[in-house]
Design a protein around this motif. Structure first.
Motif, PDB file in Angstrom:
ATOM      1  N   GLN A 117      32.564  38.532  39.943  1.00  0.00           N
ATOM      2  CA  GLN A 117      31.485  39.493  40.168  1.00  0.00           C
ATOM      3  C   GLN A 117      30.225  38.800  40.683  1.00  0.00           C
ATOM      4  N   VAL A 118      29.920  37.654  40.116  1.00  0.00           N
ATOM      5  CA  VAL A 118      28.743  36.902  40.569  1.00  0.00           C
ATOM      6  C   VAL A 118      28.915  36.478  42.022  1.00  0.00           C
ATOM      7  N   VAL A 119      30.095  35.969  42.364  1.00  0.00           N
ATOM      8  CA  VAL A 119      30.351  35.557  43.751  1.00  0.00           C
ATOM      9  C   VAL A 119      30.132  36.729  44.698  1.00  0.00           C
ATOM     10  N   LEU A 120      30.707  37.883  44.364  1.00  0.00           N
ATOM     11  CA  LEU A 120      30.590  39.051  45.235  1.00  0.00           C
ATOM     12  C   LEU A 120      29.146  39.505  45.383  1.00  0.00           C
ATOM     13  N   LYS A 121      28.360  39.301  44.346  1.00  0.00           N
ATOM     14  CA  LYS A 121      26.934  39.656  44.419  1.00  0.00           C
ATOM     15  C   LYS A 121      26.248  38.932  45.568  1.00  0.00           C
ATOM     16  N   PHE A 122      26.675  37.716  45.839  1.00  0.00           N
ATOM     17  CA  PHE A 122      26.011  36.892  46.846  1.00  0.00           C
ATOM     18  C   PHE A 122      26.669  36.936  48.225  1.00  0.00           C
ATOM     19  N   ILE A 123      27.965  37.233  48.306  1.00  0.00           N
ATOM     20  CA  ILE A 123      28.646  37.109  49.600  1.00  0.00           C
ATOM     21  C   ILE A 123      29.179  38.408  50.173  1.00  0.00           C
ATOM     22  N   SER A 124      29.253  39.472  49.363  1.00  0.00           N
ATOM     23  CA  SER A 124      29.964  40.672  49.812  1.00  0.00           C
ATOM     24  C   SER A 124      29.241  41.445  50.907  1.00  0.00           C
ATOM     25  N   SER A 125      27.962  41.167  51.115  1.00  0.00           N
ATOM     26  CA  SER A 125      27.217  41.880  52.154  1.00  0.00           C
ATOM     27  C   SER A 125      27.688  41.509  53.553  1.00  0.00           C
ATOM     28  N   ASN A 126      28.390  40.377  53.666  1.00  0.00           N
ATOM     29  CA  ASN A 126      28.902  39.945  54.970  1.00  0.00           C
ATOM     30  C   ASN A 126      30.396  40.244  55.058  1.00  0.00           C
ATOM     31  N   PHE A 138      25.836  29.552  47.234  1.00  0.00           N
ATOM     32  CA  PHE A 138      26.368  30.610  48.081  1.00  0.00           C
ATOM     33  C   PHE A 138      25.597  30.788  49.385  1.00  0.00           C
ATOM     34  N   LYS A 139      26.354  31.118  50.393  1.00  0.00           N
ATOM     35  CA  LYS A 139      25.816  31.540  51.675  1.00  0.00           C
ATOM     36  C   LYS A 139      26.812  32.568  52.212  1.00  0.00           C
ATOM     37  N   ALA A 140      26.455  33.221  53.266  1.00  0.00           N
ATOM     38  CA  ALA A 140      27.369  34.200  53.862  1.00  0.00           C
ATOM     39  C   ALA A 140      27.379  34.010  55.376  1.00  0.00           C
ATOM     40  N   PRO A 141      28.558  34.110  56.024  1.00  0.00           N
ATOM     41  CA  PRO A 141      29.865  34.379  55.422  1.00  0.00           C
ATOM     42  C   PRO A 141      30.413  33.154  54.695  1.00  0.00           C
ATOM     43  N   MET A 142      31.313  33.396  53.755  1.00  0.00           N
ATOM     44  CA  MET A 142      31.833  32.319  52.929  1.00  0.00           C
ATOM     45  C   MET A 142      33.224  32.675  52.431  1.00  0.00           C
ATOM     46  N   ASN A 143      34.115  31.667  52.423  1.00  0.00           N
ATOM     47  CA  ASN A 143      35.467  31.806  51.902  1.00  0.00           C
ATOM     48  C   ASN A 143      35.505  31.078  50.559  1.00  0.00           C
ATOM     49  N   VAL A 144      35.689  31.830  49.459  1.00  0.00           N
ATOM     50  CA  VAL A 144      35.556  31.279  48.108  1.00  0.00           C
ATOM     51  C   VAL A 144      36.855  31.456  47.340  1.00  0.00           C
ATOM     52  N   LEU A 145      37.219  30.429  46.564  1.00  0.00           N
ATOM     53  CA  LEU A 145      38.341  30.492  45.639  1.00  0.00           C
ATOM     54  C   LEU A 145      37.801  30.339  44.223  1.00  0.00           C
ATOM     55  N   ASP A 146      38.104  31.314  43.360  1.00  0.00           N
ATOM     56  CA  ASP A 146      37.642  31.319  41.974  1.00  0.00           C
ATOM     57  C   ASP A 146      38.849  31.104  41.061  1.00  0.00           C
ATOM     58  N   LEU A 147      38.926  29.944  40.422  1.00  0.00           N
ATOM     59  CA  LEU A 147      40.058  29.588  39.562  1.00  0.00           C
ATOM     60  C   LEU A 147      39.688  29.778  38.092  1.00  0.00           C
ATOM     61  N   HIS A 154      36.872  45.367  43.317  1.00  0.00           N
ATOM     62  CA  HIS A 154      36.730  45.650  44.746  1.00  0.00           C
ATOM     63  C   HIS A 154      36.117  44.459  45.480  1.00  0.00           C
ATOM     64  N   GLY A 155      36.747  44.078  46.571  1.00  0.00           N
ATOM     65  CA  GLY A 155      36.260  42.964  47.371  1.00  0.00           C
ATOM     66  C   GLY A 155      36.906  41.641  47.030  1.00  0.00           C
ATOM     67  N   CYS A 156      37.834  41.678  46.074  1.00  0.00           N
ATOM     68  CA  CYS A 156      38.462  40.449  45.590  1.00  0.00           C
ATOM     69  C   CYS A 156      39.980  40.578  45.661  1.00  0.00           C
ATOM     70  N   THR A 157      40.653  39.526  46.132  1.00  0.00           N
ATOM     71  CA  THR A 157      42.111  39.436  46.063  1.00  0.00           C
ATOM     72  C   THR A 157      42.463  38.608  44.838  1.00  0.00           C
ATOM     73  N   PHE A 158      43.236  39.209  43.915  1.00  0.00           N
ATOM     74  CA  PHE A 158      43.584  38.504  42.685  1.00  0.00           C
ATOM     75  C   PHE A 158      45.046  38.069  42.702  1.00  0.00           C
ATOM     76  N   LEU A 159      45.282  36.809  42.271  1.00  0.00           N
ATOM     77  CA  LEU A 159      46.625  36.250  42.172  1.00  0.00           C
ATOM     78  C   LEU A 159      46.832  35.747  40.749  1.00  0.00           C
TER      79      LEU A 159
END
Length: 210
Positions: A64-73, A46-55, A90-95
């Motif tokens: 939740q782990v992803v947001l821990k590392f990237i949500s500050s940006n 992880f780095k920030a800013p970052m565009n991540v897809l979680d499948l 919060h902070g995640c778009t779910f499909l």
């Protein structure tokens, strides 16, 4: 009196169970969150800013782990996808999509765009206990990850996806060099040997892959 070997095995199982249960104690939605935390310790993702897809995101532990590392940006973005429903995070778009349907890629693009930095896949295949059958099920899912990557992953982007050992796994592993400049296998700390589960970490997505 327990033999040294049996005692050692029991202690290892105890340590593994505590290790796996710790994410729940820390407020994560699933024990599998520890897998991503460990992967990130072994190969920083992880780095920030970052565009991540979680499948395969439900119930949301990896997200939740992803947001821990990237949500500050504020320029970071997380899109999570699963065939099962997932409670709001919060902070995640779910499909809610089936990744084995071609139409799912088009729906994902509407939300991620075509500049994704990292794709994570913890999608589970069949769990029949027949290694080769379960392996082929994961291959099908991982091929859907690669097809999605062709549409949305930036050149140089990275992919993490689950795999099982199987009789043809070595050939599949070698084929990934067509897509990435480097591919590593990363095993999990608490895996029982009989499960033979690990993750591929594909680094440096190659551009112009057909």
């Amino acid at each position: 009196m327990l033999s040294r070997r049996i005692f050692s095995n029991l202690m290892q199982r105890h340590i593994s169970n505590n290790y796996a249960n710790q994410p729940i104690k820390d407020g994560y939605r699933s024990r599998s969150a520890h897998k991503l935390l460990e992967l990130n310790r072994k190969a920083p993702l992880f780095k920030a800013p970052m565009n991540v897809l979680d499948l395969g995101s439900a119930p949301g532990g990896w997200s939740q782990v992803v947001l821990k590392f990237i949500s500050s940006n504020p320029d970071s973005k997380l899109t999570s996808v699963d065939i099962l429903p997932m409670n709001y995070l919060h902070g995640c778009t779910f499909l809610q999509l089936d990744m084995l349907k071609k139409s799912s890629i088009d729906e994902i693009i509407k939300h991620t765009g075509q500049d994704v930095d990292l794709i994570l896949s913890d999608m589970p295949g069949n769990n029949s206990g027949i290694i080769d059958s379960d392996y082929l099920s994961l291959v099908e899912l991982n091929n859907s990850v690669l097809n999605t990557s062709k549409k949305i992953l930036k050149p140089g982007g990275n992919v993490v996806m689950k795999m099982l050992m199987g009789t043809l796994e070595q050939d599949y592993y070698k084929s990934l060099s067509n897509y990435f400049t480097k591919v590593s296998r990363i095993k999990q700390y608490d895996n029982h040997k009989e499960l033979k589960e690990f993750y591929y970490f594909g680094m440096g997505w190659k551009a112009n892959i057909l």
